[in-house]
Scaffold this motif. Structure first.
Motif, PDB file in Angstrom:
ATOM      1  N   ALA A 164      11.517 -16.575  13.839  1.00  0.00           N
ATOM      2  CA  ALA A 164      11.987 -15.328  13.279  1.00  0.00           C
ATOM      3  C   ALA A 164      10.919 -15.126  12.043  1.00  0.00           C
ATOM      4  CB  ALA A 164      13.534 -15.020  12.737  1.00  0.00           C
ATOM      5  N   VAL A 165      10.930 -16.171  11.349  1.00  0.00           N
ATOM      6  CA  VAL A 165      10.069 -16.018  10.059  1.00  0.00           C
ATOM      7  C   VAL A 165       8.695 -15.698  10.470  1.00  0.00           C
ATOM      8  CG1 VAL A 165       9.171 -17.149   8.057  1.00  0.00           C
ATOM      9  CG2 VAL A 165      11.537 -17.630   8.730  1.00  0.00           C
ATOM     10  N   LEU A 166       8.114 -16.362  11.511  1.00  0.00           N
ATOM     11  CA  LEU A 166       6.949 -16.237  11.953  1.00  0.00           C
ATOM     12  C   LEU A 166       6.580 -14.895  12.419  1.00  0.00           C
ATOM     13  CD1 LEU A 166       3.960 -16.972  12.714  1.00  0.00           C
ATOM     14  CD2 LEU A 166       5.144 -17.581  15.027  1.00  0.00           C
ATOM     15  N   LEU A 167       7.556 -14.320  13.182  1.00  0.00           N
ATOM     16  CA  LEU A 167       7.623 -12.683  13.740  1.00  0.00           C
ATOM     17  C   LEU A 167       7.449 -11.914  12.612  1.00  0.00           C
ATOM     18  CD1 LEU A 167      10.022 -13.175  16.787  1.00  0.00           C
ATOM     19  CD2 LEU A 167       7.430 -12.713  16.834  1.00  0.00           C
ATOM     20  N   LEU A 168       8.572 -11.949  11.710  1.00  0.00           N
ATOM     21  CA  LEU A 168       8.538 -10.927  10.505  1.00  0.00           C
ATOM     22  C   LEU A 168       7.230 -11.091   9.578  1.00  0.00           C
ATOM     23  CD1 LEU A 168      12.250 -11.771   9.318  1.00  0.00           C
ATOM     24  CD2 LEU A 168      11.386  -9.619  10.504  1.00  0.00           C
ATOM     25  N   VAL A 169       6.787 -12.445   9.494  1.00  0.00           N
ATOM     26  CA  VAL A 169       5.430 -12.407   8.468  1.00  0.00           C
ATOM     27  C   VAL A 169       4.175 -11.743   9.420  1.00  0.00           C
ATOM     28  CG1 VAL A 169       3.561 -13.864   7.802  1.00  0.00           C
ATOM     29  CG2 VAL A 169       5.891 -14.462   7.456  1.00  0.00           C
ATOM     30  N   GLY A 170       4.263 -11.810  10.783  1.00  0.00           N
ATOM     31  CA  GLY A 170       3.247 -11.144  11.580  1.00  0.00           C
ATOM     32  C   GLY A 170       3.212  -9.535  11.759  1.00  0.00           C
ATOM     33  N   VAL A 171       4.423  -8.952  11.072  1.00  0.00           N
ATOM     34  CA  VAL A 171       4.413  -7.607  11.179  1.00  0.00           C
ATOM     35  C   VAL A 171       3.550  -6.826  10.502  1.00  0.00           C
ATOM     36  CG1 VAL A 171       5.911  -5.753  10.568  1.00  0.00           C
ATOM     37  CG2 VAL A 171       6.952  -7.725  11.749  1.00  0.00           C
ATOM     38  N   VAL A 172       3.059  -7.357   9.591  1.00  0.00           N
ATOM     39  CA  VAL A 172       1.955  -6.770   8.921  1.00  0.00           C
ATOM     40  C   VAL A 172       0.574  -6.319   9.645  1.00  0.00           C
ATOM     41  CG1 VAL A 172       0.598  -9.204   8.130  1.00  0.00           C
ATOM     42  CG2 VAL A 172       0.390  -7.151   6.655  1.00  0.00           C
ATOM     43  N   ASN A 173       0.468  -7.195  10.809  1.00  0.00           N
ATOM     44  CA  ASN A 173      -0.744  -6.815  11.538  1.00  0.00           C
ATOM     45  C   ASN A 173      -0.521  -5.607  12.269  1.00  0.00           C
ATOM     46  OD1 ASN A 173      -3.213  -7.631  12.823  1.00  0.00           O
ATOM     47  ND2 ASN A 173      -1.968  -8.026  14.631  1.00  0.00           N
ATOM     48  N   ILE A 174       0.650  -5.116  12.516  1.00  0.00           N
ATOM     49  CA  ILE A 174       0.848  -4.039  13.454  1.00  0.00           C
ATOM     50  C   ILE A 174       0.558  -2.673  12.677  1.00  0.00           C
ATOM     51  CG2 ILE A 174       2.739  -2.465  14.342  1.00  0.00           C
ATOM     52  CD1 ILE A 174       2.459  -5.244  15.553  1.00  0.00           C
ATOM     53  N   PRO A 175       0.507  -2.460  11.389  1.00  0.00           N
ATOM     54  CA  PRO A 175      -0.106  -1.384  11.051  1.00  0.00           C
ATOM     55  C   PRO A 175      -1.638  -1.432  11.033  1.00  0.00           C
ATOM     56  CG  PRO A 175       1.345  -2.362   9.353  1.00  0.00           C
ATOM     57  CD  PRO A 175       1.512  -2.822  10.747  1.00  0.00           C
ATOM     58  N   ILE A 176      -2.224  -2.632  10.817  1.00  0.00           N
ATOM     59  CA  ILE A 176      -3.313  -2.915  10.687  1.00  0.00           C
ATOM     60  C   ILE A 176      -4.152  -2.368  11.985  1.00  0.00           C
ATOM     61  CG2 ILE A 176      -5.442  -4.686  10.900  1.00  0.00           C
ATOM     62  CD1 ILE A 176      -3.619  -6.179   8.765  1.00  0.00           C
ATOM     63  N   ILE A 177      -3.302  -2.788  13.307  1.00  0.00           N
ATOM     64  CA  ILE A 177      -3.814  -2.239  14.679  1.00  0.00           C
ATOM     65  C   ILE A 177      -3.709  -0.927  14.706  1.00  0.00           C
ATOM     66  CG2 ILE A 177      -3.331  -2.618  17.061  1.00  0.00           C
ATOM     67  CD1 ILE A 177      -2.120  -5.356  16.539  1.00  0.00           C
ATOM     68  N   HIS A 178      -2.785  -0.384  14.377  1.00  0.00           N
ATOM     69  CA  HIS A 178      -2.556   1.216  14.686  1.00  0.00           C
ATOM     70  C   HIS A 178      -3.466   2.207  13.762  1.00  0.00           C
ATOM     71  CE1 HIS A 178      -0.468   4.942  15.494  1.00  0.00           C
ATOM     72  NE2 HIS A 178      -0.305   4.998  14.508  1.00  0.00           N
ATOM     73  N   TYR A 179      -3.715   1.598  12.384  1.00  0.00           N
ATOM     74  CA  TYR A 179      -4.569   2.571  11.602  1.00  0.00           C
ATOM     75  C   TYR A 179      -6.021   1.972  11.628  1.00  0.00           C
ATOM     76  CZ  TYR A 179      -0.305   4.804  10.304  1.00  0.00           C
ATOM     77  OH  TYR A 179       1.054   5.379  10.258  1.00  0.00           O
ATOM     78  N   SER A 180      -6.431   0.820  12.173  1.00  0.00           N
ATOM     79  CA  SER A 180      -7.633   0.454  12.082  1.00  0.00           C
ATOM     80  C   SER A 180      -8.683   1.440  12.423  1.00  0.00           C
ATOM     81  CB  SER A 180      -7.693  -1.069  13.115  1.00  0.00           C
ATOM     82  OG  SER A 180      -7.586  -0.670  14.469  1.00  0.00           O
ATOM     83  N   VAL A 181      -8.613   2.071  13.326  1.00  0.00           N
ATOM     84  CA  VAL A 181      -9.703   3.151  13.731  1.00  0.00           C
ATOM     85  C   VAL A 181      -9.719   4.468  12.852  1.00  0.00           C
ATOM     86  CG1 VAL A 181      -9.183   2.817  16.367  1.00  0.00           C
ATOM     87  CG2 VAL A 181      -7.881   4.538  15.203  1.00  0.00           C
ATOM     88  N   GLU A 182      -8.819   4.344  11.765  1.00  0.00           N
ATOM     89  CA  GLU A 182      -8.795   5.361  10.665  1.00  0.00           C
ATOM     90  C   GLU A 182      -9.297   4.719   9.469  1.00  0.00           C
ATOM     91  OE1 GLU A 182      -5.185   7.370  10.669  1.00  0.00           O
ATOM     92  OE2 GLU A 182      -4.768   7.689  12.521  1.00  0.00           O
ATOM     93  N   TRP A 183      -9.077   3.505   9.378  1.00  0.00           N
ATOM     94  CA  TRP A 183      -9.335   2.862   8.218  1.00  0.00           C
ATOM     95  C   TRP A 183     -10.910   2.281   8.038  1.00  0.00           C
ATOM     96  CZ3 TRP A 183      -4.281  -0.685   7.422  1.00  0.00           C
ATOM     97  CH2 TRP A 183      -3.468   0.021   7.297  1.00  0.00           C
TER      98      TRP A 183
END
Length: 259
Positions: A164-183
């Protein structure tokens, strides 16, 4: 209303009730998956016109895009369930997480593989270290890392908490994936479906794409519930409700013989 919802969620947290209601949902979800998948594939492969720039090769998006969407959805869903498990210690939340990990990794791998197949004719290379592709690859490693971590720890409660801790820490990667084409200035195509103010995709292509996305989501819940039911039976095999259910099944099988 809120009292009714709370009562339903409280009952859903019961292993016996979850097993019963999931058993009723699975056939409907499986049937809906087949209907949506066949409809989406037919419209996407035979009805939607060729793209004016990419020709017929764009049709791989009817698998690639839903896979990419599901790779993000499943991870966020797993992280949410992990938070619920950590806060309220609801075992069924962790059971659903266990059943979702391999599916999420499969969706992520499929998104990367189909993206490579599309990228070869479009970019001239199977792989480029693009921001979207790289962050999606990291997501695959997060899925595999979770699977390896919980498998390496023998004590179930400790394994669930570490995962659970690993999954919660890895959530930071989700907005990076989503907005990478804009950032960042990337080779990956920008958003098309979400641009409702100025749509970039024709309705003849949008409809089968959305049907395929719904098909993938129904497929995920079908298989995730089946995996969760199997995991639940394994964990609760010594409980009274499982023994009663098995006894009832044996009685139903023996009934015709006695007649």
């Amino acid at each position: 209303m809120w009292k009714t919802i709370g009562s339903f969620l409280h009952r859903l947290a019961s292993p016996k009730y979850f097993f019963q209601i999931s058993g009723k949902l699975v056939p409907w979800l499986a049937g809906l998956t087949v209907i949506l998948l066949v409809s989406g594939l037919y419209l996407g492969l035979f009805v939607a016109p060729p793209d004016y720039q990419q020709g017929e090769s764009y049709r791989i998006m009817f698998v690639h895009v839903p896979s990419a969407w599901m790779s993000l959805f499943v991870y966020v869903f797993m992280a949410t369930l992990s938070a619920i498990h950590l806060i309220w210690n609801i075992k069924l939340a962790e059971v659903m997480v266990r059943g979702s990990a391999a599916l999420g990794a499969s969706f992520t791998f499929l998104a990367l593989a189909t993206g490579s197949l599309w990228g070869k004719p479009m970019w001239g290379a199977w792989w480029v270290w693009d921001a979207r592709l790289t962050s999606e690859l990291i997501l695959l490693f997060l899925y595999l890392g979770y699977i390896a971590l919980v498998s390496a720890i023998e004590e179930p409660r400790m394994a669930a908490r570490a995962g659970a801790v690993l999954l919660l820490v890895g959530v930071v990667n989700i907005p990076i994936i989503h907005y990478s084409v804009e950032w960042w200035n990337t080779l990956h195509q920008g958003p098309t479906v979400t641009k409702f103010g100025k749509p970039s995709i024709h309705v003849t292509m949008l409809v089968p794409l959305l049907l395929m996305a719904l098909a993938f989501q129904c497929y995920y819940f079908t298989v995730a519930l089946l995996c969760a039911r199997t995991e639940l039976l394994e964990r609760e095999r010594r409980s009274a409700w499982v023994r009663e259910m098995l006894a009832g099944s044996e009685a139903a099988v023996d009934l015709p013989r006695s007649g």
